[in-house]
Design an enzyme around this catalytic site. Structure first.
Site, PDB file in Angstrom:
ATOM      1  N   LYS A   1     -15.518  44.219  48.966  1.00 13.99           N
ATOM      2  CA  LYS A   1     -15.911  45.362  48.141  1.00 13.99           C
ATOM      3  C   LYS A   1     -15.885  46.873  48.070  1.00 13.99           C
ATOM      4  O   LYS A   1     -14.633  47.043  49.273  1.00 13.99           O
ATOM      5  CB  LYS A   1     -18.021  45.229  49.056  1.00 13.99           C
ATOM      6  CG  LYS A   1     -17.841  45.549  50.618  1.00 13.99           C
ATOM      7  CD  LYS A   1     -18.769  47.284  50.437  1.00 13.99           C
ATOM      8  CE  LYS A   1     -18.938  47.813  51.098  1.00 13.99           C
ATOM      9  NZ  LYS A   1     -19.429  48.451  51.327  1.00 13.99           N
TER      10      LYS A   1
ATOM     11  N   LYS B   1     -15.357  53.396  49.978  1.00 18.11           N
ATOM     12  CA  LYS B   1     -14.768  54.909  50.930  1.00 18.11           C
ATOM     13  C   LYS B   1     -14.235  54.603  51.543  1.00 18.11           C
ATOM     14  O   LYS B   1     -12.680  55.304  51.651  1.00 18.11           O
ATOM     15  CB  LYS B   1     -16.447  55.546  51.620  1.00 18.11           C
ATOM     16  CG  LYS B   1     -17.373  56.245  50.106  1.00 18.11           C
ATOM     17  CD  LYS B   1     -18.438  57.352  51.744  1.00 18.11           C
ATOM     18  CE  LYS B   1     -19.152  56.882  51.794  1.00 18.11           C
ATOM     19  NZ  LYS B   1     -19.712  55.496  52.023  1.00 18.11           N
TER      20      LYS B   1
ATOM     21  N   LYS C   1     -16.968  45.329  60.478  1.00 24.81           N
ATOM     22  CA  LYS C   1     -15.887  46.969  60.983  1.00 24.81           C
ATOM     23  C   LYS C   1     -15.028  46.667  62.301  1.00 24.81           C
ATOM     24  O   LYS C   1     -14.404  46.992  62.682  1.00 24.81           O
ATOM     25  CB  LYS C   1     -16.787  47.730  60.941  1.00 24.81           C
ATOM     26  CG  LYS C   1     -17.342  48.189  59.234  1.00 24.81           C
ATOM     27  CD  LYS C   1     -18.710  49.632  59.543  1.00 24.81           C
ATOM     28  CE  LYS C   1     -18.412  50.021  58.247  1.00 24.81           C
ATOM     29  NZ  LYS C   1     -18.839  51.253  58.207  1.00 24.81           N
TER      30      LYS C   1
HETATM   31  N1  AQP Z   1     -18.752  48.790  47.003  1.00 29.58           N
HETATM   32  C1  AQP Z   1     -20.014  48.696  46.242  1.00 29.58           C
HETATM   33  N2  AQP Z   1     -21.445  48.340  45.928  1.00 29.58           N
HETATM   34  C2  AQP Z   1     -21.940  48.504  45.743  1.00 29.58           C
HETATM   35  N3  AQP Z   1     -22.920  50.024  46.358  1.00 29.58           N
HETATM   36  C3  AQP Z   1     -22.160  49.831  47.286  1.00 29.58           C
HETATM   37  N4  AQP Z   1     -22.805  50.239  48.605  1.00 29.58           N
HETATM   38  C4  AQP Z   1     -22.064  50.441  49.549  1.00 29.58           C
HETATM   39  N5  AQP Z   1     -20.270  49.651  48.583  1.00 29.58           N
HETATM   40  C5  AQP Z   1     -21.153  49.616  47.579  1.00 29.58           C
HETATM   41  C6  AQP Z   1     -24.149  51.028  48.688  1.00 29.58           C
HETATM   42  O1  AQP Z   1     -23.928  52.128  48.771  1.00 29.58           O
HETATM   43  C7  AQP Z   1     -25.348  52.621  49.473  1.00 29.58           C
HETATM   44  C8  AQP Z   1     -24.000  53.509  50.560  1.00 29.58           C
HETATM   45  O2  AQP Z   1     -23.504  53.189  51.334  1.00 29.58           O
HETATM   46  P1  AQP Z   1     -22.952  53.930  53.051  1.00 29.58           P
HETATM   47  O3  AQP Z   1     -22.238  54.707  52.545  1.00 29.58           O
HETATM   48  O4  AQP Z   1     -24.107  54.115  53.546  1.00 29.58           O
HETATM   49  O5  AQP Z   1     -22.460  52.849  53.028  1.00 29.58           O
HETATM   50  P2  AQP Z   1     -21.301  51.723  53.076  1.00 29.58           P
HETATM   51  O6  AQP Z   1     -22.309  50.275  52.824  1.00 29.58           O
HETATM   52  O7  AQP Z   1     -20.416  51.014  54.752  1.00 29.58           O
HETATM   53  O8  AQP Z   1     -20.523  52.135  51.815  1.00 29.58           O
HETATM   54  P3  AQP Z   1     -18.659  52.014  52.271  1.00 29.58           P
HETATM   55  O9  AQP Z   1     -18.222  52.954  50.572  1.00 29.58           O
HETATM   56  O10 AQP Z   1     -17.853  50.720  52.609  1.00 29.58           O
HETATM   57  O11 AQP Z   1     -19.057  52.987  53.373  1.00 29.58           O
HETATM   58  P4  AQP Z   1     -17.246  52.936  55.049  1.00 29.58           P
HETATM   59  O12 AQP Z   1     -15.698  52.888  53.887  1.00 29.58           O
HETATM   60  O13 AQP Z   1     -17.785  54.111  55.353  1.00 29.58           O
HETATM   61  O14 AQP Z   1     -17.817  51.803  55.567  1.00 29.58           O
HETATM   62  C9  AQP Z   1     -25.501  51.397  50.280  1.00 29.58           C
HETATM   63  O15 AQP Z   1     -27.013  51.695  49.923  1.00 29.58           O
HETATM   64  C10 AQP Z   1     -24.701  50.666  49.874  1.00 29.58           C
HETATM   65  O16 AQP Z   1     -25.251  49.553  49.790  1.00 29.58           O
END
Ligand code: AQP
Length: 340
Positions: free
Chosen positions: A205, A208, A123
């Site tokens: 990965k 969002k 990040k």
């Molecule tokens: N690509 C992924 N595959 C499997 N699991 C995933 N998780 C996130 N991306 C994947 C799981 O989703 C849960 C919630 O995630 P989060 O919202 O707390 O944050 P994150 O991991 O940072 O997810 P994003 O989608 O990548 O959000 P942004 O873009 O805002 O940073 C967690 O249990 C995570 O493991």
């Protein structure tokens, strides 16, 4: 042990905690890696699920959008099968103990451990204009989220494993300095789909906040959009549906299809033997569309009833707050804060 302690020890179900950031409509990755498993745990465990808005502001958010997305994320969790009669569903900032415990735990976490976190590195690279303290201390707040509820099990995607390890280290350190205070949490990480990859850059990965919409399937995407995104998914030139390390695009699609249909990699290879990528992508898209359809319908119904949604979140906050305060009060006593 007095009678009450014995009763609690023998009757308390194991506890589950997990959270999701309201940083946008959640993705198929969030669903497959984490949220899909949350409703399944409701009967066997005491489950607490949170929309973690305090984590979300480690990256600059538009305030009005964050407010809207917080309610939408809660609606999507309920639509995905979380039953507020069985589980506690609440918004993190509604329970002050998260931020309060986070400060104390920060004093039990070496600085070097934080700078080693993959997510901090990723990040910071993605937002070089705003490498703020919250981005660095995010895992301490996550440790507070988990440890406040004496959590036994944390259903997460594999990308959060390192943060969970850190939470365990903090708990161990605190328990060692004082006396047993926090339950040691274990991860609950699915065997297939623990990391869903981007459809455009399958080495990364699915996230969002990805700015390339073609890379991400969102829970509220229309069937047409889902089909289009899968059709454009990056694959390779071999033309053979089989899982391999040097075929990250196809392996990712197989993993998604496997989770949607319950089929193993061997079953999928057999099913698409001699058939091209076009047919395979169509099948993956259809399986995803059918899985998401009932969730999307329920989401639309729930979102139209804001009063109900808000009542769920209010009740969730009251119940979470009562549990969280118990742990926070123990911690405050142990570290020596004066209690009047
Ligand atoms: N690509 C992924 N595959 C499997 N699991 C995933 N998780 C996130 N991306 C994947 C799981 O989703 C849960 C919630 O995630 P989060 O919202 O707390 O944050 P994150 O991991 O940072 O997810 P994003 O989608 O990548 O959000 P942004 O873009 O805002 O940073 C967690 O249990 C995570 O493991």
């Amino acid at each position: 042990m007095n009678q009450e302690t014995i009763q609690t020890a023998t009757t308390r179900k194991k506890r589950v905690f997990s959270g999701i950031q309201p940083t946008g409509v959640f993705t198929l990755g969030n669903y497959v890696g984490a949220v899909r498993n949350w409703p399944r745990l409701q009967d066997e465990y005491d489950c607490i699920y949170s929309v973690v808005d305090q984590h979300a502001i480690t990256v600059r958010q538009d305030p009005a959008a964050l407010r809207r997305q917080t309610r939408e994320t809660a609606a999507l969790l309920l639509a995905s099968g979380i039953d507020p009669k069985k589980s506690i569903v609440f918004v993190q900032s509604h329970v002050p103990a998260h931020a309060q415990l986070s400060w104390v735990l920060g004093c039990f976490c070496p600085f070097g451990d934080l700078t080693r976190m993959h997510q901090f590195k990723e990040k910071s690279a993605k937002h070089p204009e705003d490498i703020n303290g919250g981005l660095l201390t995010y895992p301490i707040l996550m440790a507070a989220d988990i440890l406040l509820y004496q959590t036994d099990l944390v259903p997460i995607g594999i990308d959060q494993k390192q943060h969970l390890e850190l939470a365990r280290n903090i708990a161990q350190r605190f328990n060692g300095v004082y006396s047993p205070t926090f339950t040691m949490p274990d991860g609950y990480i699915p065997q297939v789909g623990a990391k869903v990859m981007s459809l455009q850059e399958p080495e990364k990965k699915m996230s969002k906040s990805d700015s390339n919409e073609n890379a991400v399937v969102r829970m509220l995407d229309t069937p047409d959009a889902i089909l289009r995104k899968f059709k454009r998914a990056v694959t390779d030139s071999e033309g053979c549906v089989r899982a391999a390390q040097d075929k990250p695009g196809i392996t990712n699609l197989m993993s998604i299809y496997g989770v949607m249909t319950g089929k193993s990699f061997a079953d999928i290879e057999h099913e698409f033997d001699g058939r091209g990528y076009g047919e395979f992508k169509q099948a993956v898209a259809e399986a995803v569309i059918e899985t998401l359809r009932p969730i999307q319908e329920e989401y639309a119904r729930l979102l139209a009833d804001k009063a109900y949604l808000d009542s769920v979140l209010t009740e969730g906050a009251v119940r979470a707050d009562a549990l969280a305060r118990r742990t926070l009060s123990k911690v405050y006593k142990k570290v020596g804060f004066l209690q009047l």
